[in-house]
Design a protein around this motif. Structure first.
Motif, PDB file in Angstrom:
ATOM      1  N   HIS A   1      23.065  -4.862  23.691  1.00  0.00           N
ATOM      2  CA  HIS A   1      23.319  -3.748  21.899  1.00  0.00           C
ATOM      3  C   HIS A   1      23.693  -3.225  22.703  1.00  0.00           C
ATOM      4  N   GLU A   2      24.133  -2.012  23.807  1.00  0.00           N
ATOM      5  CA  GLU A   2      24.571  -0.910  23.587  1.00  0.00           C
ATOM      6  C   GLU A   2      26.020  -1.590  23.892  1.00  0.00           C
ATOM      7  N   GLU A   3      26.389  -3.160  24.300  1.00  0.00           N
ATOM      8  CA  GLU A   3      27.744  -3.661  24.252  1.00  0.00           C
ATOM      9  C   GLU A   3      28.573  -3.938  23.314  1.00  0.00           C
ATOM     10  N   MET A   4      27.587  -4.077  22.568  1.00  0.00           N
ATOM     11  CA  MET A   4      28.016  -5.061  20.853  1.00  0.00           C
ATOM     12  C   MET A   4      28.708  -3.877  20.737  1.00  0.00           C
ATOM     13  N   LEU A   5      27.718  -2.414  20.518  1.00  0.00           N
ATOM     14  CA  LEU A   5      28.191  -0.977  19.738  1.00  0.00           C
ATOM     15  C   LEU A   5      29.612  -0.392  20.534  1.00  0.00           C
ATOM     16  N   LEU A   6      29.637  -0.498  22.029  1.00  0.00           N
ATOM     17  CA  LEU A   6      31.007  -0.294  22.192  1.00  0.00           C
ATOM     18  C   LEU A   6      31.873  -1.021  22.023  1.00  0.00           C
ATOM     19  N   LYS A   7      31.554  -2.178  21.601  1.00  0.00           N
ATOM     20  CA  LYS A   7      32.447  -3.256  21.050  1.00  0.00           C
ATOM     21  C   LYS A   7      32.850  -3.127  20.131  1.00  0.00           C
ATOM     22  N   LEU A   8      32.659  -2.804  19.629  1.00  0.00           N
ATOM     23  CA  LEU A   8      32.283  -1.966  17.658  1.00  0.00           C
ATOM     24  C   LEU A   8      33.752  -1.130  17.652  1.00  0.00           C
ATOM     25  N   TRP A   9      33.376   0.095  19.054  1.00  0.00           N
ATOM     26  CA  TRP A   9      34.289   0.546  18.997  1.00  0.00           C
ATOM     27  C   TRP A   9      35.895   0.587  19.426  1.00  0.00           C
ATOM     28  N   LYS A  10      35.866  -0.025  20.634  1.00  0.00           N
ATOM     29  CA  LYS A  10      36.999  -0.581  20.876  1.00  0.00           C
ATOM     30  C   LYS A  10      37.738  -1.638  20.165  1.00  0.00           C
ATOM     31  N   CYS A  11      37.933  -1.879  19.294  1.00  0.00           N
ATOM     32  CA  CYS A  11      37.913  -2.627  18.021  1.00  0.00           C
ATOM     33  C   CYS A  11      38.524  -2.385  17.064  1.00  0.00           C
ATOM     34  N   LEU A  12      38.246  -1.388  16.441  1.00  0.00           N
ATOM     35  CA  LEU A  12      38.428  -0.137  15.343  1.00  0.00           C
ATOM     36  C   LEU A  12      38.696   1.033  15.751  1.00  0.00           C
TER      37      LEU A  12
ATOM     38  N   PRO B   1      41.721   1.125  19.186  1.00  0.00           N
ATOM     39  CA  PRO B   1      41.417   0.881  20.587  1.00  0.00           C
ATOM     40  C   PRO B   1      42.256   1.967  20.570  1.00  0.00           C
ATOM     41  N   ASN B   2      43.276   3.057  20.391  1.00  0.00           N
ATOM     42  CA  ASN B   2      43.777   3.822  21.450  1.00  0.00           C
ATOM     43  C   ASN B   2      42.838   5.596  21.126  1.00  0.00           C
ATOM     44  N   SER B   3      41.735   5.017  20.863  1.00  0.00           N
ATOM     45  CA  SER B   3      41.090   6.168  21.352  1.00  0.00           C
ATOM     46  C   SER B   3      39.786   6.103  21.592  1.00  0.00           C
ATOM     47  N   PRO B   4      39.181   6.467  23.468  1.00  0.00           N
ATOM     48  CA  PRO B   4      38.197   5.914  24.350  1.00  0.00           C
ATOM     49  C   PRO B   4      37.451   6.563  23.543  1.00  0.00           C
ATOM     50  N   LEU B   5      36.368   6.667  23.608  1.00  0.00           N
ATOM     51  CA  LEU B   5      34.899   7.021  23.576  1.00  0.00           C
ATOM     52  C   LEU B   5      34.406   7.553  24.372  1.00  0.00           C
ATOM     53  N   LYS B   6      34.440   9.766  24.198  1.00  0.00           N
ATOM     54  CA  LYS B   6      34.114  10.642  25.373  1.00  0.00           C
ATOM     55  C   LYS B   6      32.404  10.318  25.566  1.00  0.00           C
ATOM     56  N   ALA B   7      31.668   9.717  24.990  1.00  0.00           N
ATOM     57  CA  ALA B   7      30.364   9.505  25.149  1.00  0.00           C
ATOM     58  C   ALA B   7      29.707   8.916  24.423  1.00  0.00           C
ATOM     59  N   ARG B   8      28.843   8.140  25.266  1.00  0.00           N
ATOM     60  CA  ARG B   8      27.883   7.357  24.532  1.00  0.00           C
ATOM     61  C   ARG B   8      27.566   7.840  23.018  1.00  0.00           C
TER      62      ARG B   8
ATOM     63  N   TRP C   1      31.390   9.341  17.074  1.00  0.00           N
ATOM     64  CA  TRP C   1      31.225   7.927  15.800  1.00  0.00           C
ATOM     65  C   TRP C   1      31.133   8.060  14.680  1.00  0.00           C
ATOM     66  N   CYS C   2      31.232   9.332  13.772  1.00  0.00           N
ATOM     67  CA  CYS C   2      31.595   8.783  12.441  1.00  0.00           C
ATOM     68  C   CYS C   2      32.611   8.974  11.716  1.00  0.00           C
ATOM     69  N   GLU C   3      33.731   9.110  12.992  1.00  0.00           N
ATOM     70  CA  GLU C   3      34.643   8.561  12.673  1.00  0.00           C
ATOM     71  C   GLU C   3      35.276   6.857  12.246  1.00  0.00           C
ATOM     72  N   ILE C   4      34.199   5.991  12.540  1.00  0.00           N
ATOM     73  CA  ILE C   4      34.173   5.037  12.324  1.00  0.00           C
ATOM     74  C   ILE C   4      33.134   4.949  11.152  1.00  0.00           C
ATOM     75  N   GLY C   5      32.572   5.806  10.238  1.00  0.00           N
ATOM     76  CA  GLY C   5      31.941   5.790   9.062  1.00  0.00           C
ATOM     77  C   GLY C   5      29.929   5.761   9.981  1.00  0.00           C
ATOM     78  N   PHE C   6      29.681   6.110  10.616  1.00  0.00           N
ATOM     79  CA  PHE C   6      28.078   7.397  11.007  1.00  0.00           C
ATOM     80  C   PHE C   6      27.947   7.948  10.733  1.00  0.00           C
ATOM     81  N   GLN C   7      26.848   8.136  10.317  1.00  0.00           N
ATOM     82  CA  GLN C   7      25.532   9.832   9.589  1.00  0.00           C
ATOM     83  C   GLN C   7      25.562  10.765  11.230  1.00  0.00           C
ATOM     84  N   GLY C   8      25.623   9.890  11.977  1.00  0.00           N
ATOM     85  CA  GLY C   8      25.687  11.263  13.378  1.00  0.00           C
ATOM     86  C   GLY C   8      26.060  11.027  14.703  1.00  0.00           C
ATOM     87  N   ASP C   9      25.473  11.492  15.525  1.00  0.00           N
ATOM     88  CA  ASP C   9      25.713  11.653  16.767  1.00  0.00           C
ATOM     89  C   ASP C   9      25.907  10.175  17.510  1.00  0.00           C
TER      90      ASP C   9
END
Length: 341
Positions: A134-145, A147-154, A159-167
């Motif tokens: 599940h975690e791998e799929m979630l991180l894949k979503l970030w990387k696909c959307l 790709p030039n902005s590494p996720l600093k922390a889980r 996450w709000c940058e791709i339209g989620f409501q919270g952290d």
């Protein structure tokens, strides 16, 4: 009087369906030498029109064997076809194409039922942050959307940058479970360019350029712009909605279309055999893209109009699916193998 009239009409309809209709079918069979299943397969082109007629004929049969044939296991379809041919006293050597056509229809009918079960299973499975997949799929979503902005922390406000409501996005999947995540990842991975463009649009407030001018000086703004410049800026607008949340909501819309049977028209036209989860995800991509355009055309004042726009969009899709030749996704056209079935 009105109650009596309604009851009389209902009795007449019941009598017609149970007696006259069966008598009519008997007469037609005697005149043509073909049963209803033969007439459908020989006179209706392959796709939704044929499969839906076959499905209605089997379900409406007085024979329990025919009624239950739409619920068999996929591995039992071949034997089921033999049973149908025997029950209807159809010689397979004289009618070889009939068995092929019936098999294709049953594969679609049974496949649709199994697809509902598969989709429902995903919808009921909650997102589990302790599950590595599940975690791998979630991180894949970030990387696909992004790709030039590494996720600093889980757990991050990113996450709000791709339209989620919270952290932590896991809380947003409660309504649709893993199905929402599966669809978003598929969209981001296989329709990457479109997904990234929709995301980019959604990150900005509507009429952003115009509003900046208006906030500065409304009258000065109007006096300094020509009509052509005003028209250009008026349409230079973005969407202003939460991409991921809308994606989960459109997943719910696609799920309702599937469970209600409305998507049979589409799937029976695009899947020459059993529709699969991939077909469902491709349909989700189409719905996301179409809703994006529909939102722009509707020109809502703000996100508070989302439910109104969504309901109007849903009704439009339902109207389209009433056409038995409808295929929602032109680039997922039916296989040419359907032509010879």
């Amino acid at each position: 009087a009105s109650s009596f009239a309604r009851m009389f009409v209902q009795v007449c309809l019941y009598f017609y369906c149970k007696c006259l209709w069966r008598c009519l079918k008997f007469v037609v069979r005697k005149l043509t030498g073909q049963c209803e299943l033969q007439r459908i397969c020989y006179n209706t082109k392959p796709g939704a029109a044929r499969t839906m007629k076959i499905e209605a004929s089997l379900k409406g049969s007085k024979s329990k064997r025919l009624q239950t044939s739409v619920n068999v296991h996929p591995d039992a379809i071949e034997k089921t076809i033999d049973d149908i041919m025997e029950l209807k006293r159809i010689n397979p050597d004289v009618n070889p194409q009939l068995g092929v056509s019936l098999q294709a229809c049953l594969l679609q009918i049974v496949g649709y039922r199994n697809l509902i079960a598969e989709v429902e299973k995903l919808r009921r499975e909650p997102y589990d942050s302790e599950n590595p997949q599940h975690e791998e799929m979630l991180l894949k979503l970030w990387k696909c959307l992004k790709p030039n902005s590494p996720l600093k922390a889980r757990i991050s406000k990113q996450w709000c940058e791709i339209g989620f409501q919270g952290d932590d996005p896991k809380t947003d999947f409660r309504g649709m479970g893993l199905l929402g995540l599966y669809n978003l990842v598929y969209f981001a991975e296989w329709d990457t360019e479109i997904a990234q463009q929709v995301l980019t649009d959604s990150l900005h407030p509507k009429y952003s350029n115009v509003q900046q001018y208006l906030d500065f000086n409304y009258f000065f703004f109007l006096s300094q712009l020509s009509k052509a410049e005003w028209e250009k800026k008026k349409f230079d607008k973005a969407i202003g909605y939460s991409f991921a949340i809308v994606g989960i909501n459109i997943t719910d819309l696609a799920y309702n279309l599937l469970v209600s049977g409305a998507l049979k028209t589409h799937f029976y036209n695009v899947a020459p055999e059993a529709p699969t989860l991939t077909h469902f995800q491709q349909t989700f991509c189409y719905l996301m893209h179409e809703f994006h355009k529909f939102w722009i055309d509707e020109d809502p004042l703000d996100i508070m109009e989302f439910n109104r726009v969504r309901e109007k969009f849903y009704k439009r899709i339902l109207r389209q699916l009433q056409n038995p030749e409808m295929a929602l996704c032109p680039h997922f056209a039916a296989s040419e193998s359907l032509i010879n079935m």
